[in-house]
Write a protein that holds these residues in place. Structure first.
Motif, PDB file in Angstrom:
ATOM      1  N   UNK A   1       0.980  -1.335   0.091  1.00 46.43           N
ATOM      2  CA  UNK A   1       0.092   0.070   0.003  1.00 46.43           C
ATOM      3  C   UNK A   1       0.822   1.238   0.005  1.00 46.43           C
ATOM      4  N   UNK A   2       0.582   2.177  -0.781  1.00 41.94           N
ATOM      5  CA  UNK A   2       1.263   3.309  -1.023  1.00 41.94           C
ATOM      6  C   UNK A   2       0.545   4.723  -0.122  1.00 41.94           C
ATOM      7  N   UNK A   3       1.424   5.218   0.680  1.00 43.10           N
ATOM      8  CA  UNK A   3       0.844   6.538   1.433  1.00 43.10           C
ATOM      9  C   UNK A   3       1.794   7.589   1.230  1.00 43.10           C
ATOM     10  N   UNK A   4       1.090   8.680   1.285  1.00 44.53           N
ATOM     11  CA  UNK A   4       2.321  10.122   1.281  1.00 44.53           C
ATOM     12  C   UNK A   4       2.854  10.029   2.699  1.00 44.53           C
ATOM     13  N   UNK A   5       4.344   9.962   2.460  1.00 44.23           N
ATOM     14  CA  UNK A   5       5.357   9.900   3.506  1.00 44.23           C
ATOM     15  C   UNK A   5       5.716  11.376   3.904  1.00 44.23           C
ATOM     16  N   UNK A   6       6.213  12.058   2.689  1.00 44.34           N
ATOM     17  CA  UNK A   6       6.849  13.451   3.331  1.00 44.34           C
ATOM     18  C   UNK A   6       6.778  14.228   1.742  1.00 44.34           C
ATOM     19  N   UNK A   7       7.009  15.622   1.992  1.00 48.12           N
ATOM     20  CA  UNK A   7       7.236  16.536   1.180  1.00 48.12           C
ATOM     21  C   UNK A   7       8.449  17.406   1.297  1.00 48.12           C
ATOM     22  N   UNK A   8       9.267  17.518   0.541  1.00 51.03           N
ATOM     23  CA  UNK A   8      10.392  18.192   0.617  1.00 51.03           C
ATOM     24  C   UNK A   8      10.323  19.642   0.104  1.00 51.03           C
ATOM     25  N   UNK A   9      10.920  20.367   1.021  1.00 50.20           N
ATOM     26  CA  UNK A   9      11.007  21.729   0.500  1.00 50.20           C
ATOM     27  C   UNK A   9      12.371  22.390   0.813  1.00 50.20           C
ATOM     28  N   UNK A  10      13.094  22.652  -0.267  1.00 52.24           N
ATOM     29  CA  UNK A  10      14.471  23.133   0.249  1.00 52.24           C
ATOM     30  C   UNK A  10      14.547  24.662   0.357  1.00 52.24           C
ATOM     31  N   UNK A  11      15.234  24.986   1.544  1.00 47.96           N
ATOM     32  CA  UNK A  11      15.232  26.219   1.970  1.00 47.96           C
ATOM     33  C   UNK A  11      16.731  26.696   2.143  1.00 47.96           C
ATOM     34  N   UNK A  12      17.230  27.930   2.623  1.00 45.25           N
ATOM     35  CA  UNK A  12      18.445  28.540   2.900  1.00 45.25           C
ATOM     36  C   UNK A  12      19.036  27.948   3.846  1.00 45.25           C
ATOM     37  N   UNK A  13      18.402  28.226   5.022  1.00 45.04           N
ATOM     38  CA  UNK A  13      18.652  27.760   6.420  1.00 45.04           C
ATOM     39  C   UNK A  13      17.538  26.834   7.126  1.00 45.04           C
ATOM     40  N   UNK A  14      17.659  25.778   7.230  1.00 44.81           N
ATOM     41  CA  UNK A  14      16.544  24.881   7.971  1.00 44.81           C
ATOM     42  C   UNK A  14      16.020  25.366   9.309  1.00 44.81           C
ATOM     43  N   UNK A  15      16.980  25.746  10.084  1.00 46.62           N
ATOM     44  CA  UNK A  15      16.806  26.125  11.541  1.00 46.62           C
ATOM     45  C   UNK A  15      16.172  27.782  11.439  1.00 46.62           C
ATOM     46  N   UNK A  16      16.360  28.595  10.614  1.00 49.85           N
ATOM     47  CA  UNK A  16      15.560  29.618  10.420  1.00 49.85           C
ATOM     48  C   UNK A  16      14.185  29.571  10.048  1.00 49.85           C
ATOM     49  N   UNK A  17      13.939  28.400   9.001  1.00 48.69           N
ATOM     50  CA  UNK A  17      12.652  28.315   8.552  1.00 48.69           C
ATOM     51  C   UNK A  17      11.669  27.684   9.774  1.00 48.69           C
ATOM     52  N   UNK A  18      12.419  26.729  10.757  1.00 48.65           N
ATOM     53  CA  UNK A  18      11.797  26.034  11.784  1.00 48.65           C
ATOM     54  C   UNK A  18      11.088  27.297  12.746  1.00 48.65           C
ATOM     55  N   UNK A  19      12.097  28.330  12.717  1.00 47.31           N
ATOM     56  CA  UNK A  19      11.593  29.436  13.792  1.00 47.31           C
ATOM     57  C   UNK A  19      10.382  30.245  13.047  1.00 47.31           C
ATOM     58  N   UNK A  20      10.446  30.466  11.822  1.00 47.41           N
ATOM     59  CA  UNK A  20       9.602  31.133  11.028  1.00 47.41           C
ATOM     60  C   UNK A  20       8.168  30.230  11.061  1.00 47.41           C
ATOM     61  N   UNK A  21       8.313  29.098  10.827  1.00 48.46           N
ATOM     62  CA  UNK A  21       7.045  28.180  11.015  1.00 48.46           C
ATOM     63  C   UNK A  21       6.467  27.884  12.194  1.00 48.46           C
ATOM     64  N   UNK A  22       7.177  28.230  13.215  1.00 41.98           N
ATOM     65  CA  UNK A  22       6.775  28.279  14.565  1.00 41.98           C
ATOM     66  C   UNK A  22       5.893  29.374  14.686  1.00 41.98           C
ATOM     67  N   UNK A  23       6.490  30.550  14.300  1.00 41.96           N
ATOM     68  CA  UNK A  23       5.426  31.758  14.373  1.00 41.96           C
ATOM     69  C   UNK A  23       4.119  31.508  13.820  1.00 41.96           C
ATOM     70  N   UNK A  24       4.017  30.656  12.766  1.00 39.08           N
ATOM     71  CA  UNK A  24       2.665  30.342  12.360  1.00 39.08           C
ATOM     72  C   UNK A  24       1.838  29.321  12.800  1.00 39.08           C
TER      73      UNK A  24
END
Length: 266
Positions: free
Chosen positions: A1-24
Motif C-alpha cells: 500500500x502506498x501512502x504520502x510519506x513526506x514533502x521536501x521543501x529546500x530552504x536556505x537555512x532549515x533552522x531559520x525556517x523552523x523558527x518562522x514556521x513556529x510563529x505560524x
C-alpha cells in the motif's frame, strides 16, 4: 500500500525556517545530518506524514549527490537550486517488488538503496529509497521510501520524543498536495501501476484538466492547463511542480508563503 510519506521543501537555512514556521503555529523539530548527501533538515509531523525543510551544509558532498539520476538532489540542481517544494516521497512496504514492477514497465530504476541519518541525540534512523524516471520527462516522479521500523513503533517512538506533538495552530492534517503539470501521463502511469483510485474532469473556470490521485492519507491533485487561464498563467510564472500543500483543522484559515512555497491552512 502506498501512502504520502513526506514533502521536501529546500530552504536556505532549515533552522531559520523552523523558527518562522513556529510563529505560524506549526510544531517543528530539529532533524539531523545527511552526511552522505551534504544536507541537514528540520521537520514538522502530521501523524507520520511530514514536511521536511532541507538545506545544504557540505557543497562538495551535495554536488556528488546531485549527479545521481532521478534523485531529490538532482531535481534541486536542475532547478538551479531555486528554493521551494521539490518532490514528494511515497511510503511503501514492498520496495523490492516495486523496483521490479517499475523496471518491467520500462522505467529507469535506481535502488532500492539503504540510507541513515543521525539525530541530534545520536540515535540513528534508517530507511531505503527507490528512484524512478524517464530521460525525457520534465516533471520528476515521486520517489519511494521504506522505513526500517514498523509504523506503530515509529509512531510511538516519535510521540515519546515529542517529534509528533500537537500544533499550536490546531489539529492540523496534511490533506492535499497540488501540482501544476504540463501532462498527466506520468501520474496516470503511477496510478495504473500502483492500482490507485483516481478521477479526472475538466474545470471550466480554470480551463484545465484536474486529475486527483487518492492515497489512503492524502490527495495528489494535478492541474494541466488546456489553454490560457489561471493555471496557464501560474505555470508561466511559477513553472511546473508542486504549487501548494493544503492542511485542514486550523484554528483559523491562513495562507503562508515561505521561500517560494505555499502552505494553505483551512
Amino acid at each position: 500500500m502506498y501512502e504520502l510519506d513526506h514533502i521536501v521543501h529546500f530552504v536556505r537555512k532549515p533552522e531559520k525556517t523552523m523558527e518562522e514556521m513556529k510563529t505560524h503555529g506549526f510544531h517543528v523539530v530539529q532533524g539531523g545530518q545527511h552526511e552522505m548527501w551534504g544536507t541537514y533538515n528540520t521537520l514538522s509531523y502530521f501523524d507520520l506524514t511530514y514536511i521536511e525543510w532541507i538545506g545544504i551544509n557540505d557543497e562538495a558532498q551535495f554536488t556528488i549527490a546531485a549527479s545521481q539520476p532521478y534523485t531529490l538532489h538532482e531535481t534541486y540542481a536542475k532547478k538551479g537550486r531555486e528554493n521551494g517544494f521539490a518532490r514528494i516521497a511515497i511510503r511503501t512496504t514492498t520496495i523490492e517488488q516495486d523496483a521490479q514492477m517499475f523496471r518491467h514497465a520500462g522505467l529507469e530504476v535506481h535502488g532500492p538503496e539503504h540510507f541513515s541519518r543521525t539525530r541530534p541525540d545520536g540515535s540513528v534512523v534508517r530507511w531505503q529509497l527507490l528512484h524512478i524516471g524517464q530521460p525525457e520527462q520534465r516533471l520528476d516522479f515521486p520517489f519511494f521510501i521504506q522505513w526500517e521500523a514498523e509504523e506503530e513503533a515509529r509512531h510511538a517512538e516519535y510521540k515519546a520524543l515529542n517529534i509528533i506533538a500537537p500544533h499550536p495552530k490546531g489539529d492540523l492534517k496534511l490533506t492535499e498536495v497540488i501540482y501544476f503539470v504540463n501532462r498527466l501521463d506520468y501520474m496516470k502511469q503511477l496510478q495504473k501501476l500502483g492500482k490507485l483510485q483516481a478521477e479526472e474532469h475538466f474545470d471550466d473556470k480554470l480551463n484545465a484538466m484536474k486529475y486527483t490521485l487518492y492515497l489512503p492519507n492524502a490527495k495528489i491533485i494535478c492541474y494541466c492547463a488546456q489553454g490560457e487561464g489561471e493555471i496557464w498563467d501560474a505555470i508561466l510564472a511559477e513553472g511546473l511542480g508542486i504549487h501548494a500543500v493544503v492542511f485542514e483543522g486550523a484554528s483559523q484559515p491562513e495562507t503562508i508563503v515561505c521561500e517560494n512555497a505555499t502552505y494553505i491552512l483551512k
